[in-house]
Design a protein around this motif. Structure first.
Motif, short mmCIF file in Angstrom:
data_model
loop_
_atom_site.label_atom_id
_atom_site.label_comp_id
_atom_site.label_asym_id
_atom_site.label_seq_id
_atom_site.Cartn_x
_atom_site.Cartn_y
_atom_site.Cartn_z
N GLU A 47 -6.04 6.14 11.58
CA GLU A 47 -6.26 7.59 11.55
C GLU A 47 -5.33 8.26 10.54
O GLU A 47 -5.58 9.39 10.11
CB GLU A 47 -5.99 8.18 12.94
N ILE A 48 -4.25 7.58 10.18
CA ILE A 48 -3.25 8.16 9.28
C ILE A 48 -3.27 7.50 7.91
O ILE A 48 -3.26 8.18 6.88
CB ILE A 48 -1.84 8.03 9.90
N THR A 49 -3.27 6.18 7.89
CA THR A 49 -3.20 5.43 6.63
C THR A 49 -4.53 4.74 6.37
O THR A 49 -4.90 3.81 7.09
CB THR A 49 -2.07 4.38 6.68
N ASN A 50 -5.24 5.20 5.37
CA ASN A 50 -6.56 4.65 5.07
C ASN A 50 -6.64 3.97 3.71
O ASN A 50 -7.68 3.41 3.37
CB ASN A 50 -7.64 5.73 5.18
N THR A 51 -5.56 4.02 2.93
CA THR A 51 -5.60 3.50 1.57
C THR A 51 -4.33 2.72 1.26
O THR A 51 -3.22 3.19 1.52
CB THR A 51 -5.71 4.66 0.54
N ALA A 52 -4.50 1.53 0.71
CA ALA A 52 -3.38 0.72 0.23
C ALA A 52 -3.73 0.23 -1.16
O ALA A 52 -4.81 -0.34 -1.37
CB ALA A 52 -3.11 -0.45 1.16
N VAL A 53 -2.84 0.46 -2.11
CA VAL A 53 -3.12 0.19 -3.52
C VAL A 53 -2.13 -0.83 -4.06
O VAL A 53 -0.93 -0.76 -3.77
CB VAL A 53 -3.03 1.49 -4.36
N ILE A 54 -2.64 -1.77 -4.85
CA ILE A 54 -1.76 -2.71 -5.55
C ILE A 54 -2.12 -2.69 -7.03
O ILE A 54 -3.30 -2.72 -7.39
CB ILE A 54 -1.87 -4.14 -4.96
N ILE A 55 -1.12 -2.58 -7.88
CA ILE A 55 -1.34 -2.57 -9.33
C ILE A 55 -0.56 -3.72 -9.95
O ILE A 55 0.50 -4.11 -9.46
CB ILE A 55 -0.95 -1.23 -9.98
N SER A 56 -1.10 -4.27 -11.00
CA SER A 56 -0.44 -5.39 -11.65
C SER A 56 0.84 -4.94 -12.35
O SER A 56 1.04 -3.75 -12.64
CB SER A 56 -1.38 -6.04 -12.66
N GLN A 57 1.70 -5.90 -12.63
CA GLN A 57 2.92 -5.62 -13.37
C GLN A 57 2.60 -4.97 -14.71
O GLN A 57 3.29 -4.04 -15.14
CB GLN A 57 3.70 -6.93 -13.58
N ARG A 58 1.56 -5.44 -15.34
CA ARG A 58 1.19 -4.91 -16.66
C ARG A 58 0.79 -3.44 -16.56
O ARG A 58 1.19 -2.62 -17.39
CB ARG A 58 0.05 -5.72 -17.25
N VAL A 59 -0.01 -3.10 -15.55
CA VAL A 59 -0.41 -1.71 -15.37
C VAL A 59 0.81 -0.85 -15.10
O VAL A 59 0.96 0.26 -15.66
CB VAL A 59 -1.44 -1.59 -14.24
N TYR A 60 1.70 -1.33 -14.23
CA TYR A 60 2.91 -0.57 -13.91
C TYR A 60 3.71 -0.28 -15.17
O TYR A 60 4.14 0.86 -15.40
CB TYR A 60 3.75 -1.37 -12.92
N GLU A 61 3.92 -1.29 -15.99
CA GLU A 61 4.70 -1.11 -17.20
C GLU A 61 3.99 -0.18 -18.18
O GLU A 61 4.62 0.73 -18.76
CB GLU A 61 4.96 -2.46 -17.87
N ASP A 62 2.70 -0.37 -18.38
CA ASP A 62 1.96 0.44 -19.34
C ASP A 62 1.98 1.92 -18.97
O ASP A 62 2.09 2.79 -19.83
CB ASP A 62 0.50 -0.04 -19.45
N VAL A 63 1.88 2.20 -17.67
CA VAL A 63 1.81 3.60 -17.24
C VAL A 63 3.18 4.24 -17.16
O VAL A 63 3.42 5.31 -17.74
CB VAL A 63 1.09 3.70 -15.88
N PHE A 64 4.12 3.60 -16.46
CA PHE A 64 5.39 4.26 -16.23
C PHE A 64 6.34 4.16 -17.42
O PHE A 64 7.10 5.10 -17.69
CB PHE A 64 6.06 3.68 -14.98
N GLU A 65 6.29 3.08 -18.17
CA GLU A 65 7.18 2.98 -19.33
C GLU A 65 6.69 3.84 -20.49
O GLU A 65 7.47 4.19 -21.38
CB GLU A 65 7.32 1.52 -19.76
N SER A 66 5.40 4.19 -20.49
CA SER A 66 4.89 5.08 -21.52
C SER A 66 5.18 6.54 -21.19
O SER A 66 5.14 7.40 -22.06
CB SER A 66 3.37 4.90 -21.67
#
Length: 261
Positions: free
Chosen positions: A146-165
């Protein structure tokens, strides 16, 4: 004579979603979830301001209990920064508008890599390996649906591309993602887990397993659980991929023993 060369396939951002406990539903419930997932994705991506890119998606296919599609990598800042919470809100609206029953919970994986127009390639396999991560399943299994309906996992590459940019859209912070070593069959790579609205600093560190016992980190880690017997039995399965046209039925058999969820 100059050496011959082959062009690299275009890079695609791959988005895959999977419904928790799909196999526990009756046939009518399965059909309803299958019919609802794509509109829910469309709502969340529209709220993330990437509707136009979603309409131009590549190799978009139902996977029975989920959906997978490729888009231009330019959408990654929105997929990481806006889409998770937008999907959470879309699922909350669905729960409020539908008859009583178990709320729909979705696991989401996001990866990027070179893929042909068919979608067949290693980045697609890795996207599904991330989606099959035991820890991602454990998070939703422990959560109140009822509270948590979404769990997301992103690859290391996506993490670096998005946050380091520095190009992430929305107000999401790197601290809202926790690093975790994904181990599925022969696949073993670090990735980052995100639960929209959750502060990982509030988690009990005793229930988390470190990424590497020799690596010091101050962040808590995502809970891990032992592989199910079904997953162990499927370890020898080969990868099968069937394609039946745009938005048609297709099967990604990355192991028949994914278990419930």
């Amino acid at each position: 004579m100059l050496p011959s060369w082959e062009p690299l396939w275009p890079y695609r951002a791959v988005l895959a979603v999977d419904a928790r406990n799909f196999s526990a539903l009756d046939s009518k419930g399965m059909q309803q979830v299958n019919a609802d997932i794509r509109p829910l994705l469309a709502q969340a991506l529209s709220a993330s301001n990437v509707s136009a890119q979603w309409e131009r998606r590549m190799f978009g296919q139902h996977t029975g209990d989920g959906y997978v599609a490729g888009m231009d990598p330019e959408v990654l800042p929105a997929l990481v920064g806006c889409f998770p919470d937008a999907l959470r809100q879309a699922l909350a609206r669905r729960r409020a508008e539908t008859s009583p029953g178990a709320p729909l919970q979705l696991r989401v994986s996001i990866h990027v890599g070179p893929l042909p127009t068919s979608g067949l390639g290693v980045p697609m396999v890795h996207t599904h390996r991330l989606l099959d991560d035991d820890a991602l399943r454990t998070v939703l299994n422990r959560a109140n649906p009822e509270i948590t309906n979404t769990a997301v996992i992103i690859s290391q590459r996506v993490y670096e591309d998005v946050f380091e940019s520095g190009c992430v859209n929305g107000d999401v912070l790197p601290a809202q993602f926790v690093r975790h070593l994904v181990k599925v069959k022969k696949f073993q790579q670090p990735a980052w887990v995100h639960i929209p609205g959750f502060d990982w600093g509030l988690a009990d560190p005793d229930i988390f397993e470190p990424v590497d016992s020799t690596e010091h980190t101050e962040q808590p880690k995502v809970p891990s659980s032992s592989p199910s017997p079904q997953a162990a039995a499927a370890a020898s399965n080969t990868v099968n991929f069937s394609q039946y046209g745009d938005d048609g039925v297709q099967a990604y058999n990355y192991g028949a023993g994914r278990g419930q969820g």
